[in-house]
Scaffold this motif. Structure first.
Motif, PDB file in Angstrom:
ATOM      1  N   LEU A   1     -18.666 -24.276  -1.737  1.00  0.00           N
ATOM      2  CA  LEU A   1     -17.941 -24.410  -0.479  1.00  0.00           C
ATOM      3  C   LEU A   1     -18.800 -25.212   0.485  1.00  0.00           C
ATOM      4  O   LEU A   1     -20.012 -25.054   0.525  1.00  0.00           O
ATOM      5  N   ASP A   2     -18.160 -26.072   1.262  1.00  0.00           N
ATOM      6  CA  ASP A   2     -18.944 -26.787   2.260  1.00  0.00           C
ATOM      7  C   ASP A   2     -19.104 -25.905   3.493  1.00  0.00           C
ATOM      8  O   ASP A   2     -18.561 -24.804   3.574  1.00  0.00           O
ATOM      9  N   ASN A   3     -19.846 -26.390   4.484  1.00  0.00           N
ATOM     10  CA  ASN A   3     -20.154 -25.578   5.650  1.00  0.00           C
ATOM     11  C   ASN A   3     -18.958 -25.354   6.565  1.00  0.00           C
ATOM     12  O   ASN A   3     -19.029 -24.551   7.487  1.00  0.00           O
ATOM     13  N   SER A   4     -17.854 -26.070   6.345  1.00  0.00           N
ATOM     14  CA  SER A   4     -16.694 -25.927   7.210  1.00  0.00           C
ATOM     15  C   SER A   4     -15.711 -24.878   6.687  1.00  0.00           C
ATOM     16  O   SER A   4     -14.646 -24.694   7.252  1.00  0.00           O
ATOM     17  N   THR A   5     -16.067 -24.197   5.611  1.00  0.00           N
ATOM     18  CA  THR A   5     -15.227 -23.157   5.012  1.00  0.00           C
ATOM     19  C   THR A   5     -16.119 -21.996   4.606  1.00  0.00           C
ATOM     20  O   THR A   5     -17.190 -22.208   4.066  1.00  0.00           O
TER      21      THR A   5
ATOM     22  N   ARG B   1     -14.121 -11.975  19.903  1.00  0.00           N
ATOM     23  CA  ARG B   1     -13.474 -12.307  21.178  1.00  0.00           C
ATOM     24  C   ARG B   1     -12.002 -12.650  20.975  1.00  0.00           C
ATOM     25  O   ARG B   1     -11.615 -13.228  19.967  1.00  0.00           O
ATOM     26  N   MET B   2     -11.180 -12.325  21.974  1.00  0.00           N
ATOM     27  CA  MET B   2      -9.736 -12.504  21.864  1.00  0.00           C
ATOM     28  C   MET B   2      -9.344 -13.947  21.538  1.00  0.00           C
ATOM     29  O   MET B   2      -8.457 -14.189  20.726  1.00  0.00           O
ATOM     30  N   GLU B   3     -10.030 -14.925  22.126  1.00  0.00           N
ATOM     31  CA  GLU B   3      -9.651 -16.320  21.902  1.00  0.00           C
ATOM     32  C   GLU B   3      -9.973 -16.808  20.483  1.00  0.00           C
ATOM     33  O   GLU B   3      -9.518 -17.878  20.071  1.00  0.00           O
ATOM     34  N   LEU B   4     -10.735 -16.026  19.731  1.00  0.00           N
ATOM     35  CA  LEU B   4     -11.078 -16.404  18.358  1.00  0.00           C
ATOM     36  C   LEU B   4     -10.236 -15.676  17.320  1.00  0.00           C
ATOM     37  O   LEU B   4     -10.391 -15.894  16.125  1.00  0.00           O
TER      38      LEU B   4
ATOM     39  N   GLU C   1     -13.356 -23.998   9.685  1.00  0.00           N
ATOM     40  CA  GLU C   1     -13.758 -24.589  10.962  1.00  0.00           C
ATOM     41  C   GLU C   1     -12.606 -25.329  11.625  1.00  0.00           C
ATOM     42  O   GLU C   1     -12.475 -25.329  12.846  1.00  0.00           O
ATOM     43  N   SER C   2     -11.730 -25.942  10.825  1.00  0.00           N
ATOM     44  CA  SER C   2     -10.628 -26.728  11.370  1.00  0.00           C
ATOM     45  C   SER C   2      -9.645 -25.888  12.184  1.00  0.00           C
ATOM     46  O   SER C   2      -8.883 -26.417  12.994  1.00  0.00           O
ATOM     47  N   GLU C   3      -9.650 -24.563  12.000  1.00  0.00           N
ATOM     48  CA  GLU C   3      -8.748 -23.684  12.740  1.00  0.00           C
ATOM     49  C   GLU C   3      -9.285 -23.330  14.127  1.00  0.00           C
ATOM     50  O   GLU C   3      -8.559 -22.769  14.942  1.00  0.00           O
ATOM     51  N   PHE C   4     -10.543 -23.629  14.371  1.00  0.00           N
ATOM     52  CA  PHE C   4     -11.170 -23.275  15.647  1.00  0.00           C
ATOM     53  C   PHE C   4     -11.260 -24.506  16.540  1.00  0.00           C
ATOM     54  O   PHE C   4     -11.464 -25.621  16.058  1.00  0.00           O
ATOM     55  N   SER C   5     -11.137 -24.287  17.832  1.00  0.00           N
ATOM     56  CA  SER C   5     -11.173 -25.419  18.775  1.00  0.00           C
ATOM     57  C   SER C   5     -12.569 -26.014  18.890  1.00  0.00           C
ATOM     58  O   SER C   5     -12.722 -27.204  19.152  1.00  0.00           O
ATOM     59  N   LEU C   6     -13.599 -25.196  18.674  1.00  0.00           N
ATOM     60  CA  LEU C   6     -14.982 -25.666  18.760  1.00  0.00           C
ATOM     61  C   LEU C   6     -15.769 -25.185  17.541  1.00  0.00           C
ATOM     62  O   LEU C   6     -15.544 -24.083  17.041  1.00  0.00           O
TER      63      LEU C   6
ATOM     64  N   ALA D   1     -18.771 -24.243  17.619  1.00  0.00           N
ATOM     65  CA  ALA D   1     -19.518 -23.059  18.068  1.00  0.00           C
ATOM     66  C   ALA D   1     -18.685 -21.789  17.910  1.00  0.00           C
ATOM     67  O   ALA D   1     -19.215 -20.721  17.569  1.00  0.00           O
ATOM     68  N   ASN D   2     -17.387 -21.887  18.142  1.00  0.00           N
ATOM     69  CA  ASN D   2     -16.510 -20.720  17.974  1.00  0.00           C
ATOM     70  C   ASN D   2     -16.424 -20.302  16.508  1.00  0.00           C
ATOM     71  O   ASN D   2     -16.436 -19.114  16.182  1.00  0.00           O
ATOM     72  N   TYR D   3     -16.335 -21.296  15.640  1.00  0.00           N
ATOM     73  CA  TYR D   3     -16.319 -21.023  14.197  1.00  0.00           C
ATOM     74  C   TYR D   3     -17.625 -20.346  13.781  1.00  0.00           C
ATOM     75  O   TYR D   3     -17.617 -19.344  13.048  1.00  0.00           O
ATOM     76  N   GLU D   4     -18.743 -20.861  14.263  1.00  0.00           N
ATOM     77  CA  GLU D   4     -20.039 -20.282  13.924  1.00  0.00           C
ATOM     78  C   GLU D   4     -20.172 -18.859  14.461  1.00  0.00           C
ATOM     79  O   GLU D   4     -20.738 -17.987  13.788  1.00  0.00           O
ATOM     80  N   ASP D   5     -19.637 -18.602  15.670  1.00  0.00           N
ATOM     81  CA  ASP D   5     -19.654 -17.244  16.227  1.00  0.00           C
ATOM     82  C   ASP D   5     -18.848 -16.292  15.348  1.00  0.00           C
ATOM     83  O   ASP D   5     -19.290 -15.171  15.062  1.00  0.00           O
ATOM     84  N   ALA D   6     -17.657 -16.730  14.936  1.00  0.00           N
ATOM     85  CA  ALA D   6     -16.806 -15.882  14.098  1.00  0.00           C
ATOM     86  C   ALA D   6     -17.494 -15.571  12.769  1.00  0.00           C
ATOM     87  O   ALA D   6     -17.466 -14.427  12.295  1.00  0.00           O
ATOM     88  N   CYS D   7     -18.140 -16.578  12.179  1.00  0.00           N
ATOM     89  CA  CYS D   7     -18.855 -16.361  10.914  1.00  0.00           C
ATOM     90  C   CYS D   7     -20.029 -15.409  11.098  1.00  0.00           C
ATOM     91  O   CYS D   7     -20.296 -14.557  10.247  1.00  0.00           O
ATOM     92  N   SER D   8     -20.714 -15.542  12.212  1.00  0.00           N
ATOM     93  CA  SER D   8     -21.854 -14.676  12.494  1.00  0.00           C
ATOM     94  C   SER D   8     -21.420 -13.216  12.614  1.00  0.00           C
ATOM     95  O   SER D   8     -22.053 -12.312  12.047  1.00  0.00           O
ATOM     96  N   ILE D   9     -20.321 -12.986  13.334  1.00  0.00           N
ATOM     97  CA  ILE D   9     -19.830 -11.615  13.492  1.00  0.00           C
ATOM     98  C   ILE D   9     -19.297 -11.083  12.163  1.00  0.00           C
ATOM     99  O   ILE D   9     -19.525  -9.924  11.805  1.00  0.00           O
ATOM    100  N   ALA D  10     -18.603 -11.931  11.410  1.00  0.00           N
ATOM    101  CA  ALA D  10     -18.078 -11.506  10.100  1.00  0.00           C
ATOM    102  C   ALA D  10     -19.207 -11.075   9.165  1.00  0.00           C
ATOM    103  O   ALA D  10     -19.065 -10.123   8.402  1.00  0.00           O
ATOM    104  N   SER D  11     -20.351 -11.762   9.255  1.00  0.00           N
ATOM    105  CA  SER D  11     -21.474 -11.423   8.367  1.00  0.00           C
ATOM    106  C   SER D  11     -22.115 -10.086   8.728  1.00  0.00           C
ATOM    107  O   SER D  11     -22.839  -9.506   7.922  1.00  0.00           O
ATOM    108  N   GLU D  12     -21.844  -9.575   9.936  1.00  0.00           N
ATOM    109  CA  GLU D  12     -22.356  -8.257  10.315  1.00  0.00           C
ATOM    110  C   GLU D  12     -21.590  -7.137   9.607  1.00  0.00           C
ATOM    111  O   GLU D  12     -22.135  -6.062   9.360  1.00  0.00           O
ATOM    112  N   TYR D  13     -20.312  -7.387   9.298  1.00  0.00           N
ATOM    113  CA  TYR D  13     -19.458  -6.355   8.725  1.00  0.00           C
ATOM    114  C   TYR D  13     -19.120  -6.606   7.253  1.00  0.00           C
ATOM    115  O   TYR D  13     -18.730  -5.696   6.533  1.00  0.00           O
TER     116      TYR D  13
END
Length: 194
Positions: free
Chosen positions: A95-99, A118-121, A140-145, A147-159
């Motif tokens: 998988l590339d870094n955008s998925t 966060r609600m906007e994500l 990544e293509s589903e996120f507006s930024l 940074a938002n994609y990276e935040d979502a991935c970071s939180i997902a990796s916690e759980y």
């Protein structure tokens, strides 16, 4: 190694997990694994040439590789008519870094993840059941930024656990879709956490 040859154009190879292990395949050594896969491809081409008049010498080919946990590795080699296609080979097991896929053992872990983000994500993600896990696909293509994609991935990796052995094609084929889109939002809406 199980091999099938179709119409002198395509070779299909399957190695189960036991055989992969006995042949020295390791998930944590990417470079050595690629060398092994290339060796198996060469082995299959030589066998096909010598036993089935498979016209592989000097012919461009496209190779697809997919690893399915609890099953094994599927390799497909297809001869192509266009030499330029030879350079377009991409390993399907990467998988590339955008998925990103995240595996969650318990549905409760996904609900806690969805509540924390966060609600906007939340209006992103696709959720599957695959190999006794819940798999969340983030793109990544589903996120507006970015940074938002990276935040979502970071939180997902916690759980959950980030998975690199699957491709969207394999999971789409063998998995069951629970939420086709907006998975995070739907989970937070239907299964709210305090």
């Amino acid at each position: 190694m199980k091999m099938e040859i179709f119409d002198n154009r395509t070779i299909s190879i399957f190695l189960n997990e036991t055989e992969l292990s006995s042949r020295g395949y390791r998930h944590d050594d990417h470079e050595a694994s690629l060398a092994l896969i290339n060796h198996w491809i060469d082995e299959a081409l030589l066998f096909a040439e010598s036993t089935h008049d498979f016209p592989a010498i000097d012919m461009p080919c496209r190779t697809e590789v997919a690893f399915v946990p609890s099953q094994g590795m599927y390799i497909t080699i297809t001869l192509t008519d266009h030499p330029e296609e030879k350079d377009e080979i991409a390993p399907a097991s990467l998988l590339d870094n955008s998925t990103a896929f995240f595996a969650f053992r318990d549905f409760e872990d996904i609900t806690r993840f969805a509540a924390k983000i966060r609600m906007e994500l939340r209006k992103n993600g696709k959720l599957y059941v695959f190999q006794n896990d819940y798999l969340l696909l983030l793109q990544e293509s589903e996120f507006s930024l970015t940074a938002n994609y990276e935040d979502a991935c970071s939180i997902a990796s916690e759980y959950g656990e980030k998975i690199t052995d699957y491709t969207a094609e394999v999971v789409d084929t063998y998995g069951k879709v629970i939420f086709e889109k907006h998975a995070i939002y739907e989970i937070s809406r239907l299964f709210p956490c305090d």
